[in-house]
Design a protein around this motif. Structure first.
Motif, PDB file in Angstrom:
ATOM      1  N   ARG A  29      39.421  39.241  31.025  1.00 36.34           N
ATOM      2  CA  ARG A  29      37.821  39.876  30.821  1.00 36.34           C
ATOM      3  C   ARG A  29      37.019  39.093  31.625  1.00 36.34           C
ATOM      4  O   ARG A  29      36.142  39.800  32.481  1.00 36.34           O
ATOM      5  N   SER A  70      37.789  39.236  35.390  1.00 36.29           N
ATOM      6  CA  SER A  70      37.553  40.433  36.058  1.00 36.29           C
ATOM      7  C   SER A  70      36.156  40.806  36.142  1.00 36.29           C
ATOM      8  O   SER A  70      35.599  41.464  37.042  1.00 36.29           O
ATOM      9  N   GLU A  71      35.377  40.157  35.043  1.00 38.09           N
ATOM     10  CA  GLU A  71      33.778  40.512  35.111  1.00 38.09           C
ATOM     11  C   GLU A  71      33.191  39.799  36.078  1.00 38.09           C
ATOM     12  O   GLU A  71      32.224  40.406  37.014  1.00 38.09           O
ATOM     13  N   ARG A  76      41.889  41.585  41.836  1.00 40.90           N
ATOM     14  CA  ARG A  76      42.368  42.131  40.672  1.00 40.90           C
ATOM     15  C   ARG A  76      43.010  41.006  39.730  1.00 40.90           C
ATOM     16  O   ARG A  76      43.540  39.897  40.641  1.00 40.90           O
ATOM     17  N   HIS A 105      34.270  39.141  38.945  1.00 41.84           N
ATOM     18  CA  HIS A 105      34.717  39.635  40.345  1.00 41.84           C
ATOM     19  C   HIS A 105      34.517  41.305  40.387  1.00 41.84           C
ATOM     20  O   HIS A 105      34.880  41.535  41.218  1.00 41.84           O
ATOM     21  N   ARG A 106      33.733  41.555  39.445  1.00 44.64           N
ATOM     22  CA  ARG A 106      33.468  43.138  39.357  1.00 44.64           C
ATOM     23  C   ARG A 106      33.079  43.758  40.664  1.00 44.64           C
ATOM     24  O   ARG A 106      33.385  44.805  41.156  1.00 44.64           O
TER      25      ARG A 106
END
Length: 67
Positions: free
Chosen positions: A43, A46-47, A56, A49-50
């Motif tokens: 999480r 991912s956040e 991914r 590199h949003r």
């Protein structure tokens, strides 16, 4: 008894199809002893590199090697 270990893997791909990683962007984080710990890292990465649509990460696991 060996436990299953979890890893967060990913990086930047050449397209949004996420077929081919761009060399040098690969990341492997872990191992984690629980899926919950791996999910927290997933999480966070991912956040972070949003805004980058071609980055991914996913959670992978090693099957336990029982004797």
């Amino acid at each position: 008894m060996n436990k299953t270990r979890f890893w967060v893997v990913g990086g930047e791909y050449t397209s949004c199809d996420c077929d081919t990683l761009i060399s040098g962007t690969e990341r492997v984080v872990g191992p984690f002893e629980s899926r919950t710990d791996a999910e927290q890292t997933w999480r966070s990465l991912s956040e972070d590199h949003r805004p980058q649509a071609q980055v991914r990460f996913t959670i992978a696991h090693e099957p336990s090697m029982g004797a």
